[in-house]
Design an enzyme around this catalytic site. Sequence first.
Site, PDB file in Angstrom:
ATOM      1  N   TYR A  55      40.957  52.111  45.178  1.00 42.97           N
ATOM      2  CA  TYR A  55      40.442  51.749  46.740  1.00 42.97           C
ATOM      3  C   TYR A  55      41.440  51.314  47.475  1.00 42.97           C
ATOM      4  CZ  TYR A  55      39.248  47.542  44.421  1.00 42.97           C
ATOM      5  OH  TYR A  55      39.094  46.182  43.796  1.00 42.97           O
ATOM      6  N   PHE A  91      47.252  38.883  39.264  1.00 45.93           N
ATOM      7  CA  PHE A  91      46.015  38.893  39.788  1.00 45.93           C
ATOM      8  C   PHE A  91      44.942  38.052  38.787  1.00 45.93           C
ATOM      9  CE2 PHE A  91      42.116  40.872  41.523  1.00 45.93           C
ATOM     10  CZ  PHE A  91      42.220  40.790  42.716  1.00 45.93           C
TER      11      PHE A  91
HETATM   12  C1  LIG Z   1      42.866  44.896  43.485  1.00 46.07           C
HETATM   13  C2  LIG Z   1      43.224  44.569  41.994  1.00 46.07           C
HETATM   14  C3  LIG Z   1      42.337  44.696  41.051  1.00 46.07           C
HETATM   15  C4  LIG Z   1      40.794  45.036  41.375  1.00 46.07           C
HETATM   16  O1  LIG Z   1      40.146  44.822  40.090  1.00 46.07           O
HETATM   17  P1  LIG Z   1      38.691  45.447  40.147  1.00 46.07           P
HETATM   18  O2  LIG Z   1      38.201  45.392  38.753  1.00 46.07           O
HETATM   19  O3  LIG Z   1      38.607  46.686  40.871  1.00 46.07           O
HETATM   20  O4  LIG Z   1      37.752  44.664  41.092  1.00 46.07           O
HETATM   21  C5  LIG Z   1      42.827  44.414  39.720  1.00 46.07           C
HETATM   22  N1  LIG Z   1      44.270  43.992  39.566  1.00 46.07           N
HETATM   23  C6  LIG Z   1      45.003  43.812  40.572  1.00 46.07           C
HETATM   24  C7  LIG Z   1      46.333  43.445  40.257  1.00 46.07           C
HETATM   25  C8  LIG Z   1      44.463  44.078  41.917  1.00 46.07           C
HETATM   26  O5  LIG Z   1      45.528  44.210  43.016  1.00 46.07           O
END
Ligand SMILES: *Cc1c(COP(=O)(O)O)cnc(C)c1O
Length: 409
Positions: A219, A124
């Site tokens: 979330y 990600f």
């Molecule tokens: C959804 C997700 C995030 C989200 O990061 P935020 O800081 O909450 O925006 C981070 N890493 C992965 C692998 C995710 O799937």
Amino acid sequence: MNRAECLAADRADPLRRWRDEFILPRGRIYLDGNSLGPLSRTGRARLKAVIEREWARDLIQSWTKNGWVDGSTRIGAKIAPLIGAKPAEVIVADSTSVNLFKALAGALALRPERRVIVSERGNFPTDIYMAEGLAKLLGQGHELRLVDGDVTAALGPDVAAVMVTEIDYRTGARHDMAAVTRAAHEAGALTIWDLSHSVGAMPIALNRAAADFAVGCGYKYLNGGPGGPAFLFVAARHQDGFVQPLSGWLGHADPFEFASAYRPARGILRAICGTPPVLSMAALEAGVDLMRKIDMKTLRAKSLALTDLFIARVEERCAGHGLVLATPREHARRGSQVSFRHKDGYAIVQALIARDVVGDFREPDFMRFGFAAPYLRFVDVFDAAEHLRAVLESGEWKRAAFRKKRKVT
Ligand SMILES: *Cc1c(COP(=O)(O)O)cnc(C)c1O
């Protein structure tokens, strides 16, 4: 399974009663709980109570009277059994991105003689970006080594940390946490696991795998509400030596001493920074309380049955339309989502949404469908595949309106 068999499977489903706990728009098949979980009845009631009783009436006294001040550790302890950790190893704070920054900084400080961070090119993006930002900030020549495929192939004596997302956000492929952690430790490196797509979707065994650090999202499958806070796990054995750079006042040994010098709190408390978002914490706590009542083994069995069913139905009913399955068929290698690749995936997903079947799209060509076992029925899966067939057979996805990219895909 035909539709009647799906209805029978729903009647026999041991998790059947949980669907009523969620507020789901009538007629909508929601296959995006892996991106934003729905509101629960208890979550709505809890938010209302926090706003109307605690904030409006008790005001500042709520910090102690209504337990606001202990929310970070209390909810962290509640998440612990969902991820195979001890209560004192988990804290709720900030976002996944920020927690990853803290965990990675802590890991690098524990391996000062090493300079390489290993991760996947397909991880990600925020995980990669945060690591890049940290490496630059440290100014000590840390290098991010991104690999395609097996991360353990990139291990070596220069590697400080291995940063892996357990379930790939695009393909839904699952890493073997125990095997990767073992290989990392044999090479002298520490592990940071991102559990964003696994927590609340399957059993997780951080301590059995001897994981060092982990972060995860509140979330998604925990149904903690939009922008809700994330969590951070630091294995007990690392807590005394855990130094993280966001040394805010609430991570101080005695915040209300208001001392001018920072002294980290003992244990996991030093992982937090500033004042927690109380309203969002309340929503997350309700989501976590609900997930804690559900047996994760039963949930995992249903999740695999739902994803198996979707794969089988789509392959049977949508054959010849160029969909390519991106999710592993092998159960042990699969998360709780199914992704198909298609060059017009974005428009197809938009056409499905217009039919009230909500999935999402990830570049370059992934159509993602998340299967949250607490509220999805077998018949929903059956119907979703039929809608997908109808969209493809009719060509309705070719309408110009479905091609216009929105800001959030
Ligand atoms: C959804 C997700 C995030 C989200 O990061 P935020 O800081 O909450 O925006 C981070 N890493 C992965 C692998 C995710 O799937």
